[in-house]
Design a protein around this motif. Structure first.
Motif, PDB file in Angstrom:
ATOM      1  N   VAL A  22      36.291  33.190  46.162  1.00 12.08           N
ATOM      2  CA  VAL A  22      36.044  34.293  47.086  1.00 12.08           C
ATOM      3  C   VAL A  22      35.938  35.642  46.376  1.00 12.08           C
ATOM      4  N   PRO A  23      36.840  35.997  45.456  1.00 13.17           N
ATOM      5  CA  PRO A  23      36.699  37.297  44.795  1.00 13.17           C
ATOM      6  C   PRO A  23      35.428  37.421  43.951  1.00 13.17           C
ATOM      7  N   ARG A  24      34.951  36.313  43.417  1.00  9.43           N
ATOM      8  CA  ARG A  24      33.776  36.355  42.550  1.00  9.43           C
ATOM      9  C   ARG A  24      32.526  36.773  43.301  1.00  9.43           C
ATOM     10  N   ASP A  25      32.577  36.703  44.618  1.00 13.06           N
ATOM     11  CA  ASP A  25      31.428  37.083  45.436  1.00 13.06           C
ATOM     12  C   ASP A  25      31.154  38.585  45.343  1.00 13.06           C
ATOM     13  N   VAL A  26      32.214  39.382  45.139  1.00 14.69           N
ATOM     14  CA  VAL A  26      32.040  40.839  45.131  1.00 14.69           C
ATOM     15  C   VAL A  26      32.698  41.504  43.923  1.00 14.69           C
ATOM     16  N   ALA A  27      33.241  40.717  43.020  1.00 18.19           N
ATOM     17  CA  ALA A  27      33.942  41.290  41.866  1.00 18.19           C
ATOM     18  C   ALA A  27      33.577  40.506  40.609  1.00 18.19           C
ATOM     19  N   ARG A  28      33.722  41.154  39.469  1.00 16.06           N
ATOM     20  CA  ARG A  28      33.515  40.457  38.199  1.00 16.06           C
ATOM     21  C   ARG A  28      34.853  39.918  37.705  1.00 16.06           C
ATOM     22  N   ALA A  29      34.783  38.853  36.970  1.00 12.91           N
ATOM     23  CA  ALA A  29      35.995  38.192  36.490  1.00 12.91           C
ATOM     24  C   ALA A  29      36.179  38.448  34.999  1.00 12.91           C
ATOM     25  N   GLU A  30      37.369  38.933  34.634  1.00 13.53           N
ATOM     26  CA  GLU A  30      37.732  39.114  33.237  1.00 13.53           C
ATOM     27  C   GLU A  30      38.798  38.080  32.886  1.00 13.53           C
ATOM     28  N   GLU A  31      38.562  37.295  31.855  1.00 15.53           N
ATOM     29  CA  GLU A  31      39.541  36.294  31.447  1.00 15.53           C
ATOM     30  C   GLU A  31      40.481  36.879  30.402  1.00 15.53           C
ATOM     31  N   HIS A  32      41.763  36.711  30.649  1.00 21.55           N
ATOM     32  CA  HIS A  32      42.808  37.186  29.748  1.00 21.55           C
ATOM     33  C   HIS A  32      43.746  36.012  29.478  1.00 21.55           C
ATOM     34  N   GLY A  33      43.422  35.236  28.444  1.00 23.24           N
ATOM     35  CA  GLY A  33      44.234  34.055  28.171  1.00 23.24           C
ATOM     36  C   GLY A  33      44.212  33.112  29.357  1.00 23.24           C
ATOM     37  N   PRO A  34      45.369  32.680  29.850  1.00 22.23           N
ATOM     38  CA  PRO A  34      45.421  31.752  30.977  1.00 22.23           C
ATOM     39  C   PRO A  34      45.258  32.436  32.335  1.00 22.23           C
ATOM     40  N   LEU A  35      45.017  33.751  32.350  1.00 26.41           N
ATOM     41  CA  LEU A  35      44.875  34.498  33.593  1.00 26.41           C
ATOM     42  C   LEU A  35      43.451  35.018  33.746  1.00 26.41           C
ATOM     43  N   LEU A  37      41.387  38.177  35.807  1.00 26.83           N
ATOM     44  CA  LEU A  37      41.523  39.408  36.577  1.00 26.83           C
ATOM     45  C   LEU A  37      40.206  39.683  37.272  1.00 26.83           C
ATOM     46  N   PHE A  38      40.240  39.861  38.583  1.00 26.27           N
ATOM     47  CA  PHE A  38      39.037  40.154  39.353  1.00 26.27           C
ATOM     48  C   PHE A  38      38.917  41.673  39.512  1.00 26.27           C
ATOM     49  N   VAL A  39      37.787  42.204  39.099  1.00 29.69           N
ATOM     50  CA  VAL A  39      37.578  43.655  39.067  1.00 29.69           C
ATOM     51  C   VAL A  39      36.439  44.028  39.995  1.00 29.69           C
ATOM     52  N   ARG A  40      36.748  44.809  40.999  1.00 29.88           N
ATOM     53  CA  ARG A  40      35.719  45.323  41.908  1.00 29.88           C
ATOM     54  C   ARG A  40      35.317  46.712  41.416  1.00 29.88           C
ATOM     55  N   ASP A  41      34.054  46.887  41.046  1.00 29.05           N
ATOM     56  CA  ASP A  41      33.595  48.162  40.516  1.00 29.05           C
ATOM     57  C   ASP A  41      33.226  49.158  41.615  1.00 29.05           C
ATOM     58  N   GLY A  42      32.820  48.668  42.759  1.00 25.57           N
ATOM     59  CA  GLY A  42      32.431  49.550  43.847  1.00 25.57           C
ATOM     60  C   GLY A  42      33.550  49.731  44.850  1.00 25.57           C
ATOM     61  N   PRO A  43      33.223  50.289  46.029  1.00 22.03           N
ATOM     62  CA  PRO A  43      34.235  50.487  47.067  1.00 22.03           C
ATOM     63  C   PRO A  43      34.681  49.167  47.675  1.00 22.03           C
ATOM     64  N   GLY A  44      35.848  49.192  48.275  1.00 23.07           N
ATOM     65  CA  GLY A  44      36.368  47.983  48.925  1.00 23.07           C
ATOM     66  C   GLY A  44      37.778  47.676  48.471  1.00 23.07           C
ATOM     67  N   TRP A  45      38.364  46.682  49.094  1.00 24.91           N
ATOM     68  CA  TRP A  45      39.746  46.297  48.809  1.00 24.91           C
ATOM     69  C   TRP A  45      39.856  45.779  47.383  1.00 24.91           C
ATOM     70  N   PRO A  46      40.795  46.294  46.581  1.00 28.24           N
ATOM     71  CA  PRO A  46      40.934  45.829  45.197  1.00 28.24           C
ATOM     72  C   PRO A  46      41.526  44.421  45.134  1.00 28.24           C
ATOM     73  N   PHE A  47      41.165  43.711  44.091  1.00 29.71           N
ATOM     74  CA  PHE A  47      41.648  42.344  43.938  1.00 29.71           C
ATOM     75  C   PHE A  47      42.826  42.274  42.968  1.00 29.71           C
ATOM     76  N   TYR A  48      43.119  41.101  42.482  1.00 25.12           N
ATOM     77  CA  TYR A  48      44.348  40.770  41.787  1.00 25.12           C
ATOM     78  C   TYR A  48      44.027  39.914  40.567  1.00 25.12           C
ATOM     79  N   ALA A  49      45.061  39.559  39.844  1.00 28.37           N
ATOM     80  CA  ALA A  49      44.937  38.573  38.775  1.00 28.37           C
ATOM     81  C   ALA A  49      45.617  37.292  39.227  1.00 28.37           C
ATOM     82  N   ARG A  50      45.150  36.157  38.703  1.00 30.01           N
ATOM     83  CA  ARG A  50      45.736  34.872  39.054  1.00 30.01           C
ATOM     84  C   ARG A  50      45.488  33.878  37.914  1.00 30.01           C
ATOM     85  N   PRO A  51      46.135  32.743  37.933  1.00 32.64           N
ATOM     86  CA  PRO A  51      45.891  31.749  36.878  1.00 32.64           C
ATOM     87  C   PRO A  51      44.442  31.249  36.899  1.00 32.64           C
TER      88      PRO A  51
END
Length: 284
Positions: A22-35, A37-51
């Motif tokens: 779901v987050p990938r639909d409107v955010a880019r994904a940055e991989e940090h080891g086993p985690l 992080l979903f990054v929304r560059d434009g307006p909207g509800w900010p996302f989170y990091a997860r495994p």
């Protein structure tokens, strides 16, 4: 975690897939080891990091600390979310990294249940937002304002904040956000509902994010002045009913507390596990 039934691995697989997709639909994904992080560059509800779905090792305190640093660089909330049954080690790790963890009841609609609220529970009508309706922009703004006021006073207790505070919180949506919302609703990636009366306006709201035959209900919110009227149950049941009619066979949500979970039990949900939400400890 009493009274949690043993669930098939496939159920948690489907939840993990939706949480990641779901987050990938409107955010880019940055991989940090086993985690991730979903990054929304434009307006909207900010996302989170997860495994990460394909992680082969659990995250460490150093991994969590590195992602928090990146979130600060981006101006994002330092937030992590995961399902405890899938990543049990992360609870101790995030706490050791200085975060506070909300252990929220993770609930699934019982396949045998008919999502409905007794007729005598509330008389406030609930309607599905229509992206083609002339008032769609106003409806989305009202839904967001209801959520903003409600989540500022979390819980189920009645309070003073009501329609006046909702109206004060309404802001005009920028064209890009409105276009994104309309597109997501039009093609079935989001469902939104409002419970409202002609005199009081919007009193409760909620939305759902379907992905194939799985969907999460989120953002269930009721103005404090309108609580204890069954509105949270009503908007949840309305969304669950729409999803069921569309062929969604796995419908889940996370409750903010055990007290809130009792609202969803009335609709036909049951405890599945625990959804963890980690954030920095609030300074008082």
């Amino acid at each position: 975690m009493d009274n949690v039934r043993t669930e098939p691995t496939a159920t948690f697989d489907r939840l993990e897939h939706l949480y990641d997709a779901v987050p990938r639909d409107v955010a880019r994904a940055e991989e940090h080891g086993p985690l991730v992080l979903f990054v929304r560059d434009g307006p909207g509800w900010p996302f989170y990091a997860r495994p990460r779905l394909d992680a082969t090792a659990p995250a460490s305190v150093a991994d969590v600390t590195a992602v928090r640093q990146r979130q600060r660089e981006l101006g994002q909330p330092e937030a992590f979310e995961w399902v405890h049954e899938r990543h049990p080690d992360l609870l101790a790790v995030t706490r050791a990294a200085g975060l506070t963890v909300l252990e929220a009841p993770l609930m699934v609609l019982d396949p045998a249940a008919t999502p409905a609220v007794p007729e005598d529970f509330t008389d406030v009508p609930v309607r599905l937002l229509d992206p083609a309706a002339p008032g769609f922009a106003a409806d989305v703004a009202a839904r967001r304002a209801v959520a903003a006021v409600a989540f500022a006073a979390a819980g189920t207790a009645r309070g003073d904040a009501g329609p006046a505070q909702r109206d004060a919180a309404i802001t005009e949506l920028d064209p890009a956000s409105l276009d994104e919302e309309r597109a997501r609703v039009a093609d079935g990636r989001r469902l939104s509902v409002l419970a409202e009366t002609p005199t009081e306006g919007a009193l409760a709201s909620a939305m759902a994010m379907p992905l194939g035959d799985t969907a999460e209900i989120a953002g269930v919110a009721t103005l404090p002045s309108a609580r204890r009227r069954g509105l949270g149950a009503a908007v949840t049941a309305a969304l669950a009913g729409e999803l069921r009619q569309a062929g969604t066979d796995l419908i889940f949500l996370s409750a903010g507390s055990e007290e809130i979970a009792r609202v969803y039990l009335r609709v036909g949900f049951r405890r599945l596990g625990t959804a963890c939400i980690a954030e920095p400890t609030a300074l008082i």
